[in-house]
Design a protein around this motif. Structure first.
Motif, PDB file in Angstrom:
ATOM      1  N   ASP A  60       5.438  -2.317 -65.330  1.00  0.00           N
ATOM      2  CA  ASP A  60       5.441  -3.282 -64.226  1.00  0.00           C
ATOM      3  C   ASP A  60       5.821  -2.604 -62.918  1.00  0.00           C
ATOM      4  N   MET A  61       6.821  -1.737 -62.969  1.00  0.00           N
ATOM      5  CA  MET A  61       7.274  -1.045 -61.768  1.00  0.00           C
ATOM      6  C   MET A  61       6.200  -0.104 -61.242  1.00  0.00           C
ATOM      7  N   VAL A  62       5.461   0.551 -62.152  1.00  0.00           N
ATOM      8  CA  VAL A  62       4.379   1.439 -61.724  1.00  0.00           C
ATOM      9  C   VAL A  62       3.284   0.638 -61.029  1.00  0.00           C
ATOM     10  N   ALA A  63       2.940  -0.527 -61.616  1.00  0.00           N
ATOM     11  CA  ALA A  63       1.907  -1.369 -60.999  1.00  0.00           C
ATOM     12  C   ALA A  63       2.365  -1.864 -59.632  1.00  0.00           C
ATOM     13  N   GLU A  64       3.646  -2.289 -59.550  1.00  0.00           N
ATOM     14  CA  GLU A  64       4.178  -2.754 -58.268  1.00  0.00           C
ATOM     15  C   GLU A  64       4.209  -1.624 -57.247  1.00  0.00           C
ATOM     16  N   PHE A  65       4.582  -0.431 -57.705  1.00  0.00           N
ATOM     17  CA  PHE A  65       4.626   0.722 -56.803  1.00  0.00           C
ATOM     18  C   PHE A  65       3.231   1.037 -56.263  1.00  0.00           C
ATOM     19  N   ARG A  66       2.228   0.983 -57.116  1.00  0.00           N
ATOM     20  CA  ARG A  66       0.863   1.237 -56.661  1.00  0.00           C
ATOM     21  C   ARG A  66       0.426   0.204 -55.632  1.00  0.00           C
ATOM     22  N   THR A  67       0.808  -1.065 -55.894  1.00  0.00           N
ATOM     23  CA  THR A  67       0.460  -2.124 -54.943  1.00  0.00           C
ATOM     24  C   THR A  67       1.128  -1.880 -53.599  1.00  0.00           C
ATOM     25  N   LEU A  68       2.440  -1.554 -53.649  1.00  0.00           N
ATOM     26  CA  LEU A  68       3.170  -1.273 -52.413  1.00  0.00           C
ATOM     27  C   LEU A  68       2.598  -0.051 -51.698  1.00  0.00           C
ATOM     28  N   LEU A  69       2.160   0.939 -52.474  1.00  0.00           N
ATOM     29  CA  LEU A  69       1.585   2.135 -51.874  1.00  0.00           C
ATOM     30  C   LEU A  69       0.288   1.804 -51.142  1.00  0.00           C
ATOM     31  N   GLN A  70      -0.557   0.962 -51.762  1.00  0.00           N
ATOM     32  CA  GLN A  70      -1.800   0.559 -51.126  1.00  0.00           C
ATOM     33  C   GLN A  70      -1.529  -0.226 -49.844  1.00  0.00           C
ATOM     34  N   ARG A  71      -0.508  -1.136 -49.920  1.00  0.00           N
ATOM     35  CA  ARG A  71      -0.164  -1.911 -48.729  1.00  0.00           C
ATOM     36  C   ARG A  71       0.373  -1.005 -47.623  1.00  0.00           C
ATOM     37  N   THR A  72       1.166  -0.021 -48.023  1.00  0.00           N
ATOM     38  CA  THR A  72       1.725   0.910 -47.042  1.00  0.00           C
ATOM     39  C   THR A  72       0.614   1.705 -46.363  1.00  0.00           C
ATOM     40  N   GLN A  73      -0.338   2.170 -47.146  1.00  0.00           N
ATOM     41  CA  GLN A  73      -1.452   2.917 -46.583  1.00  0.00           C
ATOM     42  C   GLN A  73      -2.280   2.044 -45.628  1.00  0.00           C
ATOM     43  N   ALA A  74      -2.490   0.774 -46.051  1.00  0.00           N
ATOM     44  CA  ALA A  74      -3.238  -0.140 -45.183  1.00  0.00           C
ATOM     45  C   ALA A  74      -2.475  -0.396 -43.885  1.00  0.00           C
ATOM     46  N   ALA A  75      -1.139  -0.557 -44.005  1.00  0.00           N
ATOM     47  CA  ALA A  75      -0.319  -0.790 -42.820  1.00  0.00           C
ATOM     48  C   ALA A  75      -0.343   0.426 -41.897  1.00  0.00           C
ATOM     49  N   GLN A  76      -0.284   1.611 -42.461  1.00  0.00           N
ATOM     50  CA  GLN A  76      -0.343   2.829 -41.656  1.00  0.00           C
ATOM     51  C   GLN A  76      -1.675   2.955 -40.934  1.00  0.00           C
ATOM     52  N   LEU A  77      -2.774   2.612 -41.636  1.00  0.00           N
ATOM     53  CA  LEU A  77      -4.096   2.656 -41.026  1.00  0.00           C
ATOM     54  C   LEU A  77      -4.187   1.657 -39.874  1.00  0.00           C
ATOM     55  N   TYR A  78      -3.660   0.446 -40.092  1.00  0.00           N
ATOM     56  CA  TYR A  78      -3.667  -0.587 -39.056  1.00  0.00           C
ATOM     57  C   TYR A  78      -2.823  -0.147 -37.855  1.00  0.00           C
ATOM     58  N   ALA A  79      -1.667   0.488 -38.153  1.00  0.00           N
ATOM     59  CA  ALA A  79      -0.797   0.952 -37.075  1.00  0.00           C
ATOM     60  C   ALA A  79      -1.500   2.016 -36.231  1.00  0.00           C
ATOM     61  N   ARG A  80      -2.212   2.937 -36.887  1.00  0.00           N
ATOM     62  CA  ARG A  80      -2.933   3.965 -36.130  1.00  0.00           C
ATOM     63  C   ARG A  80      -4.028   3.346 -35.271  1.00  0.00           C
ATOM     64  N   GLN A  81      -4.701   2.332 -35.830  1.00  0.00           N
ATOM     65  CA  GLN A  81      -5.748   1.660 -35.070  1.00  0.00           C
ATOM     66  C   GLN A  81      -5.161   0.937 -33.854  1.00  0.00           C
ATOM     67  N   GLN A  82      -4.009   0.286 -34.065  1.00  0.00           N
ATOM     68  CA  GLN A  82      -3.364  -0.419 -32.965  1.00  0.00           C
ATOM     69  C   GLN A  82      -2.869   0.544 -31.898  1.00  0.00           C
ATOM     70  N   GLU A  83      -2.457   1.722 -32.311  1.00  0.00           N
ATOM     71  CA  GLU A  83      -2.046   2.732 -31.335  1.00  0.00           C
ATOM     72  C   GLU A  83      -3.201   3.091 -30.412  1.00  0.00           C
ATOM     73  N   LYS A  84      -4.407   3.189 -30.983  1.00  0.00           N
ATOM     74  CA  LYS A  84      -5.580   3.480 -30.171  1.00  0.00           C
ATOM     75  C   LYS A  84      -5.869   2.326 -29.207  1.00  0.00           C
ATOM     76  N   VAL A  85      -5.717   1.082 -29.706  1.00  0.00           N
ATOM     77  CA  VAL A  85      -5.947  -0.080 -28.849  1.00  0.00           C
ATOM     78  C   VAL A  85      -4.940  -0.109 -27.705  1.00  0.00           C
ATOM     79  N   VAL A  86      -3.673   0.143 -28.045  1.00  0.00           N
ATOM     80  CA  VAL A  86      -2.626   0.141 -27.026  1.00  0.00           C
ATOM     81  C   VAL A  86      -2.883   1.232 -25.987  1.00  0.00           C
TER      82      VAL A  86
END
Length: 260
Positions: A60-86
């Motif tokens: 369960d922890m491995v599955a949750e970690f993978r989910t959190l990792l995917q969300r973190t990567q998506a958040a990082q991608l969104y943050a980089r995109q927003q940096e370009k917009v800013v």
């Protein structure tokens, strides 16, 4: 939970069968040994069950970690995109700020030009044929009032001036007629004024008694020959739309322009 016959339990069962033929003391010792073995088996089962639980938790922890990792990567991608917009918005703000800083400079350069345009238009009207002078002078007065009003934006001032110039240009491309009362020999007479673009300005009384053209050189009205009256009357009808358009002849003088 279903119990499984483990090797230890199988050995215990075999010992019990064999112990039936042993003496009492041996049987007691065997019982103690069997009890110890049984207790160890139960503890082993508990340990195995705990291991299974921990393994499930780990999964369960491995599955949750993978989910959190995917969300973190998506958040990082969104943050980089927003940096370009800013960054893009920052550059746009800097550009707008620069434009705002130049507004006063542009206004300071444009306002004198607009004032000169109004003065040039007024000078042109004064030198032009004297038709509809009241309307044209009122238009110029409106322009001067707009130029002196701080509440009128410079863009609106420019628009009004361009509209006035367009109106003056239109006079030179059209033929127009309108009734007007003029003074002839000290008496008011109703006549039909007719403007041939800017080629000639003439008038004709309805009874055709009076007909004249404006002479630029003399700055005065000059009577026209009788042979022009019919053409003037025809031109007035064309302008009023009461007859079909045709070739018109206008009494005019040669226009000469002296270069400054």
């Amino acid at each position: 939970m279903k119990k499984v016959l483990t090797p230890a339990r199988g050995a215990i069962a075999a010992a019990l069968v064999a112990g039936l033929a042993m003496p009492a003391v041996a049987q007691s010792q065997l019982r103690q040994a069997l009890d110890i073995g049984e207790d160890a088996t139960r503890k082993a089962e508990q340990v195995q069950e705990r291991i299974n639980q921990l393994d499930d938790q780990r999964s369960d922890m491995v599955a949750e970690f993978r989910t959190l990792l995917q969300r973190t990567q998506a958040a990082q991608l969104y943050a980089r995109q927003q940096e370009k917009v800013v960054e893009s918005q920052r550059r746009e703000l800097e550009s707008l700020q620069g434009q705002l800083e130049r507004v006063d400079e542009i206004t300071a350069q444009t306002t004198p030009m607009l004032i000169d345009m109004v003065s040039d238009l007024e000078a042109f009207v004064s030198a032009d044929l004297p038709f509809k002078l009241e309307d044209r002078q009122n238009r110029i007065d409106t322009l001067r009032a707009a130029m002196e009003n701080p509440q009128v934006p410079i863009v609106e001032q420019y628009r009004l001036i361009i509209e006035a110039y367009k109106s003056e240009m239109e006079y030179g491309r059209t033929i127009q007629t309108w009734p007007e009362v003029i003074d002839i020999d000290g008496s008011p007479v109703m006549v039909d004024m007719f403007l041939y673009g800017r080629v000639a300005l003439v008038y004709l009384s309805p009874d055709r008694r009076y007909a004249a053209r404006y002479d630029r050189a003399q700055g005065a009205w000059v009577p026209v020959e009788n042979r022009f009256k019919e053409n003037i009357a025809k031109a007035i009808k064309v302008a009023k739309g009461t007859t079909t358009p045709s070739v018109l002849y206008a009494p005019a003088t040669r226009l000469s322009v002296t270069a400054p």
